[in-house]
Motif scaffolding. Structure first.
Motif, short mmCIF file in Angstrom:
data_model
loop_
_atom_site.label_atom_id
_atom_site.label_comp_id
_atom_site.label_asym_id
_atom_site.label_seq_id
_atom_site.Cartn_x
_atom_site.Cartn_y
_atom_site.Cartn_z
N LEU A 24 0.84 -1.20 0.00
CA LEU A 24 0.00 0.00 0.00
C LEU A 24 0.88 1.25 0.00
N ASN A 25 0.48 2.26 -0.77
CA ASN A 25 1.28 3.48 -0.86
C ASN A 25 0.40 4.72 -0.69
N THR A 26 0.98 5.75 -0.07
CA THR A 26 0.27 7.03 0.04
C THR A 26 1.18 8.15 -0.48
N ALA A 27 0.62 9.07 -1.25
CA ALA A 27 1.42 10.20 -1.76
C ALA A 27 0.48 11.34 -2.17
N PRO A 28 0.92 12.60 -1.96
CA PRO A 28 0.12 13.70 -2.50
C PRO A 28 0.20 13.72 -4.03
N ILE A 29 -0.92 13.88 -4.67
CA ILE A 29 -0.99 13.92 -6.14
C ILE A 29 -2.00 14.99 -6.52
N GLY A 30 -1.73 15.69 -7.63
CA GLY A 30 -2.67 16.69 -8.12
C GLY A 30 -3.62 16.07 -9.14
N ILE A 31 -4.91 16.14 -8.83
CA ILE A 31 -5.93 15.62 -9.76
C ILE A 31 -6.41 16.79 -10.61
N ALA A 43 -4.38 12.90 -14.16
CA ALA A 43 -3.25 13.23 -13.29
C ALA A 43 -1.99 13.04 -14.10
N LYS A 44 -0.93 13.75 -13.72
CA LYS A 44 0.37 13.48 -14.33
C LYS A 44 1.14 12.68 -13.31
N LEU A 45 1.56 11.49 -13.69
CA LEU A 45 2.28 10.64 -12.73
C LEU A 45 3.73 10.47 -13.17
N TYR A 46 4.64 11.03 -12.38
CA TYR A 46 6.07 10.87 -12.64
C TYR A 46 6.51 9.55 -12.01
N PRO A 47 7.68 9.02 -12.39
CA PRO A 47 8.09 7.72 -11.85
C PRO A 47 8.03 7.71 -10.32
N SER A 48 7.28 6.78 -9.76
CA SER A 48 7.08 6.72 -8.31
C SER A 48 6.44 5.38 -7.96
N GLU A 49 6.36 5.11 -6.67
CA GLU A 49 5.65 3.91 -6.21
C GLU A 49 4.18 3.98 -6.61
N THR A 50 3.62 5.21 -6.51
CA THR A 50 2.20 5.39 -6.89
C THR A 50 1.98 4.89 -8.32
N LYS A 51 2.87 5.32 -9.21
CA LYS A 51 2.72 4.95 -10.63
C LYS A 51 2.87 3.43 -10.80
N GLU A 77 7.12 9.52 2.85
CA GLU A 77 7.04 8.09 3.13
C GLU A 77 5.58 7.68 3.18
N ASP A 78 5.31 6.43 3.59
CA ASP A 78 3.92 5.99 3.60
C ASP A 78 3.29 6.17 4.97
N LEU A 79 2.02 6.51 4.97
CA LEU A 79 1.28 6.64 6.23
C LEU A 79 1.08 5.24 6.81
N LEU A 133 2.50 25.64 3.43
CA LEU A 133 3.08 24.32 3.71
C LEU A 133 3.00 23.45 2.46
N ILE A 134 1.84 23.48 1.79
CA ILE A 134 1.66 22.68 0.57
C ILE A 134 2.67 23.13 -0.50
N GLU A 135 2.83 24.46 -0.65
CA GLU A 135 3.82 24.98 -1.62
C GLU A 135 5.21 24.48 -1.26
N ALA A 136 5.53 24.56 0.04
CA ALA A 136 6.87 24.16 0.49
C ALA A 136 7.08 22.67 0.25
N LEU A 137 6.02 21.87 0.41
CA LEU A 137 6.17 20.42 0.18
C LEU A 137 6.47 20.13 -1.28
N VAL A 138 5.81 20.87 -2.17
CA VAL A 138 6.09 20.67 -3.60
C VAL A 138 7.57 20.96 -3.85
C1 FMN Z 1 1.14 18.95 -3.07
C2 FMN Z 1 1.89 17.93 -3.89
C3 FMN Z 1 1.39 17.53 -5.12
C4 FMN Z 1 2.05 16.58 -5.89
N1 FMN Z 1 1.53 16.22 -7.10
C5 FMN Z 1 2.13 15.26 -7.82
C6 FMN Z 1 1.57 14.83 -9.07
O1 FMN Z 1 0.53 15.32 -9.53
N2 FMN Z 1 2.21 13.85 -9.75
C7 FMN Z 1 3.34 13.25 -9.28
O2 FMN Z 1 3.86 12.34 -9.94
N3 FMN Z 1 3.92 13.66 -8.11
C8 FMN Z 1 3.33 14.62 -7.38
N4 FMN Z 1 3.89 15.03 -6.19
C9 FMN Z 1 5.14 14.40 -5.73
C10 FMN Z 1 4.88 13.05 -5.07
O3 FMN Z 1 3.94 13.15 -4.02
C11 FMN Z 1 6.22 12.58 -4.48
O4 FMN Z 1 7.11 12.38 -5.54
C12 FMN Z 1 6.11 11.34 -3.66
O5 FMN Z 1 7.35 11.14 -3.01
C13 FMN Z 1 5.81 10.08 -4.48
O6 FMN Z 1 5.73 9.03 -3.54
P1 FMN Z 1 5.69 7.49 -3.93
O7 FMN Z 1 6.98 7.13 -4.62
O8 FMN Z 1 5.53 6.83 -2.61
O9 FMN Z 1 4.51 7.30 -4.84
C14 FMN Z 1 3.26 15.99 -5.41
C15 FMN Z 1 3.76 16.39 -4.17
C16 FMN Z 1 3.09 17.35 -3.41
C17 FMN Z 1 3.65 17.74 -2.08
#
Ligand code: FMN
Length: 186
Positions: A24-31, A43-51, A77-79, A133-138
């Motif tokens: 199971l994975n948790t991550a912020p993503i923009g829909i 959504a745009k998904l860059y290489p990640s566990e989510t993808k 990290e994951d919740l 905070l959200i801006e800073a996280l990005v």
């Molecule tokens: C507010 C916010 C929005 C984000 N939106 C996206 C997104 O739309 N697509 C994406 O690929 N990563 C996005 N990210 C980055 C991922 O959350 C980040 O790369 C995360 O570490 C991926 O985790 P994972 O490898 O566990 O999936 C966003 C991060 C933040 C803080």
């Protein structure tokens, strides 16, 4: 049923994506929403566990959350289980969560709303501390992977946002910002 029923509006909606694959994975993503009265989003998904998880399962659960700590932990990290409603891909302090079927086309994820539930309708005023905070996280998720001048500029912006969190945020935003700084070693 439409996206607007679960708090989505036209533009980019920042949610916590819960996905399942090997784990199971948790991550912020923009829909990305064009029409909130429809069931379709992107959504745009860059290489990640989510993808990777989406490739395996074709599913994504979007949790609509306003908790600074949840955003911060899941960016790095994951919740853990304690954040979840037992037996559901939903977070305890989510205001709504919904299930999307996902079709991947390289970095584009085409989303179709399948179901959803509203969990909490409490009202809340805008807090600039939460917003920055959200801006800073990005910036912080990028800060970890870049070097040189770009890294220096991101550091400057992150530290500027800290000033606003100190001024406008609640204790929870301040705690979340301290966590952010720890995660990136600032
Ligand atoms: C507010 C916010 C929005 C984000 N939106 C996206 C997104 O739309 N697509 C994406 O690929 N990563 C996005 N990210 C980055 C991922 O959350 C980040 O790369 C995360 O570490 C991926 O985790 P994972 O490898 O566990 O999936 C966003 C991060 C933040 C803080």
């Amino acid at each position: 049923m439409r996206l607007a029923d679960f708090g989505f509006s036209k533009g980019i909606n920042e949610i916590i994506a819960v996905t399942v694959g090997k784990k199971l994975n948790t991550a912020p993503i923009g829909i990305i929403v064009e029409d909130e009265n429809s069931i379709f989003a992107m959504a745009k998904l860059y290489p990640s566990e989510t993808k990777e998880n989406v490739k395996v399962s074709g599913k994504l659960w979007a949790n609509v959350v306003l908790d600074p700590i949840v955003f911060t932990i899941s960016a790095f990290e994951d919740l853990s289980d304690e954040y979840f409603i037992p037996g559901k891909p939903a977070l305890k302090n989510a205001m709504a969560y919904c299930e999307f079927d996902v079709k991947l086309d390289n970095s584009k994820a085409h989303l179709r709303l399948v179901s959803g539930e509203v969990l909490d309708c409490r009202i809340r005023a805008v807090n600039r501390g939460f917003n920055v905070l959200i801006e800073a996280l990005v910036h912080a998720t990028r800060y970890k992977i870049v070097r040189g001048e770009t890294k220096r500029k991101l550091r400057e912006m992150i530290l500027y946002y800290k000033e606003i969190v100190d001024k406008c945020g609640s204790e929870r935003e301040k705690e979340a910002f301290d966590l952010l700084l720890k995660y990136v070693g600032l």
